[in-house]
Design a protein around this motif. Structure first.
Motif, PDB file in Angstrom:
ATOM      1  N   GLY A  22     -56.723  51.104 131.035  1.00  9.46           N
ATOM      2  CA  GLY A  22     -56.481  52.148 131.867  1.00  9.46           C
ATOM      3  C   GLY A  22     -57.432  52.555 132.822  1.00  9.46           C
ATOM      4  O   GLY A  22     -58.502  51.716 132.910  1.00  9.46           O
ATOM      5  N   ASN A  23     -57.410  53.560 133.729  1.00  9.90           N
ATOM      6  CA  ASN A  23     -58.305  53.728 134.712  1.00  9.90           C
ATOM      7  C   ASN A  23     -58.472  55.139 134.839  1.00  9.90           C
ATOM      8  O   ASN A  23     -57.537  55.854 135.235  1.00  9.90           O
ATOM      9  N   LEU A  25     -59.641  57.017 137.049  1.00  8.61           N
ATOM     10  CA  LEU A  25     -59.715  57.349 138.203  1.00  8.61           C
ATOM     11  C   LEU A  25     -58.353  57.729 138.933  1.00  8.61           C
ATOM     12  O   LEU A  25     -58.160  58.188 139.780  1.00  8.61           O
ATOM     13  N   LEU A  26     -57.361  57.173 138.309  1.00  5.56           N
ATOM     14  CA  LEU A  26     -55.883  56.942 138.626  1.00  5.56           C
ATOM     15  C   LEU A  26     -54.918  57.806 137.938  1.00  5.56           C
ATOM     16  O   LEU A  26     -54.101  57.164 137.209  1.00  5.56           O
ATOM     17  N   ASP A  29     -52.978  56.999 134.566  1.00  4.23           N
ATOM     18  CA  ASP A  29     -53.470  55.646 134.176  1.00  4.23           C
ATOM     19  C   ASP A  29     -54.641  55.837 133.377  1.00  4.23           C
ATOM     20  O   ASP A  29     -55.106  55.052 132.618  1.00  4.23           O
ATOM     21  N   SER A  87     -50.597  52.171 129.925  1.00  5.18           N
ATOM     22  CA  SER A  87     -49.549  53.375 130.511  1.00  5.18           C
ATOM     23  C   SER A  87     -48.318  51.881 130.823  1.00  5.18           C
ATOM     24  O   SER A  87     -48.692  50.793 130.861  1.00  5.18           O
ATOM     25  N   GLN A  89     -44.539  51.695 133.464  1.00  3.83           N
ATOM     26  CA  GLN A  89     -43.675  52.406 134.254  1.00  3.83           C
ATOM     27  C   GLN A  89     -42.217  51.538 134.401  1.00  3.83           C
ATOM     28  O   GLN A  89     -42.170  50.573 134.930  1.00  3.83           O
ATOM     29  N   ASP A 146     -47.537  58.712 137.636  1.00  3.14           N
ATOM     30  CA  ASP A 146     -48.130  58.356 138.736  1.00  3.14           C
ATOM     31  C   ASP A 146     -49.457  57.667 138.317  1.00  3.14           C
ATOM     32  O   ASP A 146     -50.352  58.275 137.718  1.00  3.14           O
ATOM     33  N   CYS A 147     -49.497  56.457 138.778  1.00  4.67           N
ATOM     34  CA  CYS A 147     -50.613  55.562 138.424  1.00  4.67           C
ATOM     35  C   CYS A 147     -51.478  55.094 139.567  1.00  4.67           C
ATOM     36  O   CYS A 147     -52.131  54.129 139.565  1.00  4.67           O
ATOM     37  N   THR A 148     -51.143  55.810 140.899  1.00  5.61           N
ATOM     38  CA  THR A 148     -51.753  55.274 141.969  1.00  5.61           C
ATOM     39  C   THR A 148     -52.420  56.187 142.805  1.00  5.61           C
ATOM     40  O   THR A 148     -53.166  55.834 144.017  1.00  5.61           O
ATOM     41  N   THR A 149     -52.515  57.341 142.482  1.00  6.03           N
ATOM     42  CA  THR A 149     -53.302  58.562 143.130  1.00  6.03           C
ATOM     43  C   THR A 149     -54.760  58.487 142.656  1.00  6.03           C
ATOM     44  O   THR A 149     -54.975  59.022 141.679  1.00  6.03           O
ATOM     45  N   LEU A 150     -55.702  58.087 143.457  1.00  5.73           N
ATOM     46  CA  LEU A 150     -57.135  58.216 143.140  1.00  5.73           C
ATOM     47  C   LEU A 150     -57.592  59.827 142.805  1.00  5.73           C
ATOM     48  O   LEU A 150     -57.261  60.449 143.806  1.00  5.73           O
ATOM     49  N   GLY A 151     -57.896  60.028 141.788  1.00  5.73           N
ATOM     50  CA  GLY A 151     -58.444  61.590 141.470  1.00  5.73           C
ATOM     51  C   GLY A 151     -57.221  62.501 141.169  1.00  5.73           C
ATOM     52  O   GLY A 151     -57.483  63.623 140.957  1.00  5.73           O
TER      53      GLY A 151
END
Lengths: 182, 516
Positions: A22-23, A25-26, A29, A87, A89, A146-151
Motif C-alpha cells: 500500500g501507500n 500517501l494515497l 491505498d 487493496s 478495485q 479511491d487510491c489516487t488522491t495524494l493525502g
C-alpha cells in the motif's frame, strides 16, 4: 520497507510472512500499511501473554512495502507461507468488501503497461527460475473507493474492514503448528 | 490448507455489471468513470469508421495541494514514496530541486556519487524492463498468443539461465544502491548541497567490480536483442510500420556536448525533421513547456509553449513532443561512452537516419541506454575523486524557488518548488514522464483504433494492438500500481455518431475478454 518480528525469537527464516502492500500517501491505498501496524501491536501483545517455555507461536514476519511488481521480488522469496494484504478495485463490490483468494484463483492478463506488472507475474517468475517460492499464497484484498488522491482520507467502509483483516491473519497464525522449544 | 478458505465474502468473479450500470450514458464523463480501469471510448462516423478515440486511465491527483505546507527538505523522501515503480528518480529530482532552492552546489565528489548511484539505478531498471516488461512484446513476439506474451514466455524463449543472470545482476546492483543510498527501495542519499554518505575505498572496489560485470551484461543484452529482434524481419517491419509511427518533437537532458545524460545538463528539443528547436536550462522549463487540458481526461497534455497547442497532430504542424529512451537518442547528437556510441550509430543507420519516429524503437533505444548506464557507472566508479570525503556543502542562503530535473527511465522528470523563507512549500509542480508523453500516447491509441476498426467491425485483437501502442511508452497512470492484481482491466466502448454504444469489449482481472 519496514520489517517487524511479532515476537522475540532469535533471528531465523520466518514461516509466515504477512506482506502488507500500500501507500500511506494515497487515501484508501494506506489500508495495507494500517493493517501492518495493527498486526504488529497485536502480535507483540499476544506473544507477551504466552508462556515462552513450552511452545512458541509460529514465526510470523510482518512487512510493509509500497513497491510494485518486480520491486517485490525479495519479499516473495524465502518463506513457506505468504499472506498478502492489499487493496483492489474490481468495480464489482462496494468499498470495504473483503476479497479472500488463493493465488491460483486469480489469473492476470499481461498488463497494458509494464507499470502494471503485478505480484502474480513476479511470483510466476520466482517459481520459473527455481528461486525459493512460498508453498502457499493467500491474498486478503479490500475493495477501495479511491487510491489516487495524494493525502486523501480513507473511506469509512475501508477503515471498518481493518479489524476483519487483522482477525483473519491472527486466525491463520493460530492455526499453524507450534514448534517445540529448543 | 489454512483456515482461510475462499469465503462468501469473496466477490472476485467479474461480471458485466460495470457496463450495464450506466446503460444510457452516451457522453464521456471523467468524474463518473470507473476507477481502476483503462477506458477507450471510440466514436464512429456514419460509415462505421473511427472519427475519434479517447484513452482514459486512472491518474494520480492532488500533488500540489499535498505538498503545500510541508518542509521542502522532506520532499526527497516523500516524493520517492508516491511511485512504486521509480522512487529513485523522484528522490533525485527532488534532491536537485533542493540544491536550487537553497542555492548550493554539491562538492565534486557528491555530484559524482549521485550520478554513480543514479547510473546504478538506471542500469537495473532498464535491464529489468527490457527482459521482463518489454520482453513479452519483443522477445516473445507481437504475434504470439496472448497466453504466452508474459514473463514466463520470455523465460521460455531466452532460457532459465538468462533469467537467473538478470536476477543476479539485479541483486548486485540493488546491493550497491543500498550501500550508498541506505535503502534500495526508498533511498536516503540526497541532501541539499550533497549526499548523506561518502564512498569509501572498499565501496569503490565493489562498484568497480559490479560495474565491469554490468558492462558485460549490457553487451550480452544488446547481442540478445540483435539476434532475437533485428534478425527477424517481421519484427523490424512492425517497428517501422506506419501504425506505430508519429512525427513529433523530442526532448531530453543533454551534457555540454549534446550527449545523453540521465543526471544533469540542459534540456534539448529537436524538431520532427531532426533539427535543434531549443536548448534551455531546466529552470527555464516554463518558457518552453505548457500543459493543455481536455475535458475527457485528468491528464494534462504537455506541449511546446512557444508553438501553442495545435491539437493532436504530428508532422510539421505539431507542437507535441515526447520523452523516454527513443526521444533521448533523437534529441542527442551522440552517446558519451564508446560502446553505447557504436550501438547508437547502428541504431540510426538501421532505422533510416535521425530522427527515428517509430514508437516501438523505444525498446531498442532502451538497450543502448542500458549499455551507456553501465559504462557511465564504470567511469564514475573508476574516478579517483569518488572517494573524496568532502561530500556536502552546507546551505546558508534563504530558500525561495527550486527546479530539479533528471531523466527517469521513462523520460524527463521535473520537480518545481516555491517556499517561504523557512523552506515551507507554498507552491509545487511536478511534471512526470507520462505527462510529457500524454499527447503522443493519445495519438498512438487513436491511430491503432483507426487501423483496426473499420465499418463498425471491432475485433478482439484490437485490445492487444492498442495496448502495444502504449506499452512502449511504459506510461505511469496513477501510482497506486501495487493494487491487486497488478494488471489493469481494459474497457473499450464503440459509439455510433448518435452516441449510442454499439459494442463493448472488456478484458478483466481474470484475463478473459468479454463482449457485450
Amino acid at each position: 520497507m519496514e520489517k517487524s518480528s511479532g515476537h522475540n525469537e532469535p533471528v531465523m527464516a520466518a514461516r509466515v510472512r504477512v506482506l502488507c502492500l500500500g501507500n500511506e500517501l494515497l487515501a484508501d491505498d494506506a489500508f495495507g500499511h494500517v493493517v501492518a501496524d495493527r498486526l504488529v501491536s497485536e502480535l507483540s501483545r499476544n506473544a507477551g501473554e504466552e508462556s515462552p517455555a513450552a511452545t512458541a507461536p509460529a514465526d510470523i514476519e510482518v512487512i510493509k512495502s509500497s513497491l510494485a511488481g518486480l520491486g517485490l521480488l525479495d519479499e516473495l522469496t524465502g518463506v513457506s507461507r505468504l499472506i498478502v494484504v492489499d487493496s483492489v478495485q474490481t468495480g464489482n463490490a462496494p468499498p470495504g468488501t473483503l476479497h479472500i483468494l488463493l493465488e491460483d484463483e486469480l489469473r492476470t492478463p499481461a498488463g497494458p503497461s509494464p507499470h502494471y506488472f503485478g505480484i502474480f507475474e513476479s511470483l510466476g517468475l520466482v517459481r520459473r527460475l527455481g528461486l525459493p517460492a512460498p508453498e502457499e499464497v493467500i491474498i486478503l484484498a479490500v475493495e477501495t473507493a479511491d487510491c489516487t488522491t495524494l493525502g486523501g482520507n480513507m473511506h469509512p467502509a475501508v477503515l471498518a474492514a481493518i479489524p476483519k483483516v487483522v482477525q483473519r491473519v491472527a486466525e491463520v497464525a493460530a492455526s499453524l503448528p507450534r514448534k517445540a522449544a529448543s | 490448507m489454512s483456515n482461510i478458505e475462499k469465503t462468501a465474502e469473496t466477490s472476485s468473479e467479474p461480471n458485466a455489471a460495470v457496463t450495464t450500470q450506466h446503460p444510457r450514458r452516451i457522453t464521456i464523463d471523467p468524474i463518473t468513470r470507473l476507477e481502476g480501469h483503462g477506458k477507450i471510448e471510440v466514436f464512429l462516423d456514419e460509415q462505421g469508421n473511427v472519427s475519434k478515440a479517447y484513452f482514459q486511465v486512472p491518474e494520480l491527483r492532488g500533488f500540489e495541494k499535498f505538498a503545500e505546507g510541508r518542509p521542502a527538505e522532506d520532499m526527497p523522501q516523500i516524493t520517492s514514496r508516491i511511485c512504486g515503480v521509480c522512487p529513485t528518480a523522484h528522490h533525485m529530482a527532488a534532491t536537485k530541486a533542493l540544491d536550487a532552492l537553497y542555492q548550493v552546489t554539491p562538492p565534486p565528489a557528491a555530484r559524482k556519487i549521485r550520478e554513480l548511484f543514479y547510473s546504478t539505478f538506471m542500469t537495473e531498471d532498464h535491464a529489468l524492463h527490457f527482459y521482463f516488461l518489454g520482453g513479452p512484446d519483443f522477445i516473445v513476439g507481437p504475434q504470439a498468443p496472448a497466453a504466452e506474451r508474459n514473463v514466463l514466455g520470455v523465460i521460455a524463449k531466452v532460457g532459465i539461465e538468462v533469467g537467473k543472470k538478470v536476477i543476479e545482476m539485479r541483486r548486485k546492483l540493488r546491493e550497491l544502491m543500498a550501500l550508498v543510498g541506505g535503502k534500495a527501495a526508498h533511498p536516503v542519499l540526497g541532501l541539499p548541497g550533497g549526499v548523506a554518505k561518502r564512498v569509501t575505498a572498499d565501496d569503490q572496489k565493489q562498484f568497480q567490480q559490479v560495474a565491469a560485470q554490468a558492462v558485460d551484461f549490457a553487451q550480452f543484452t544488446l547481442a540478445t536483442f540483435e539476434s532475437v529482434v533485428l534478425k527477424n524481419s517481421d519484427y523490424v517491419q512492425l517497428i517501422c510500420s506506419e501504425m506505430f509511427t508519429h512525427r513529433t518533437y523530442y526532448l531530453g537532458l543533454m551534457d555540454e556536448g549534446n550527449r545523453v545524460n540521465f543526471y544533469d545538463g540542459s534540456l534539448r528539443v529537436v524538431s520532427p525533421e531532426g533539427k535543434e528547436y531549443a536548448k534551455f536550462r531546466p529552470e527555464q522549463y516554463l518558457d518552453y513547456v505548457a500543459e493543455h487540458v481536455e475535458p475527457w481526461s485528468y491528464i494534462k497534455f504537455a506541449f511546446l509553449k512557444p508553438l501553442g497547442w495545435k491539437g493532436f497532430v504530428d508532422g510539421p504542424e505539431s507542437s507535441i513532443y515526447c520523452v523516454a529512451p527513443l526521444a533521448r537518442l533523437n534529441a542527442a547528437e551522440a552517446m558519451a561512452t564508446p560502446l553505447a556510441q557504436d550501438a547508437y550509430q547502428k541504431f540510426f543507420a538501421t532505422l533510416g537516419g535521425k530522427p527515428v519516429h517509430h514508437t516501438l524503437a523505444n525498446h531498442w533505444a532502451r538497450v543502448i541506454e542500458l549499455l551507456y548506464a553501465a559504462e557511465r557507472m564504470k567511469e564514475l566508479a573508476d574516478d579517483p575523486e569518488i572517494i573524496d570525503p568532502n561530500v556536502r556543502t552546507l546551505p546558508t542562503a534563504k530558500p525561495k524557488e527550486g527546479i530539479g530535473v533528471v531523466e527517469a527511465p521513462r523520460g524527463t522528470l521535473i520537480h518545481h518548488y516555491q517556499t517561504d523563507e523557512r523552506g515551507i512549500i507554498t507552491k509545487a509542480n511536478l511534471i512526470v514522464a507520462t505527462q510529457n508523453n500524454a499527447a503522443r500516447i493519445a495519438m498512438s491509441v487513436e491511430k491503432a483504433a483507426r487501423g483496426l476498426i473499420t465499418r463498425g467491425n471491432v475485433s478482439e485483437g484490437v485490445l492487444n494492438m492498442v495496448e502495444m501502442a502504449f506499452r512502449a511508452y511504459d506510461p505511469c497512470h496513477g501510482c497506486a500500481t501495487h493494487s491487486l492484481p497488478g494488471s489493469m482491466p481494459l474497457l473499450l466502448r464503440v459509439h455510433e455518431p448518435s452516441g449510442n454504444v454499439v459494442a463493448t469489449l472488456r478484458r478483466d482481472f481474470d484475463g478473459k475478454i468479454q463482449r457485450t
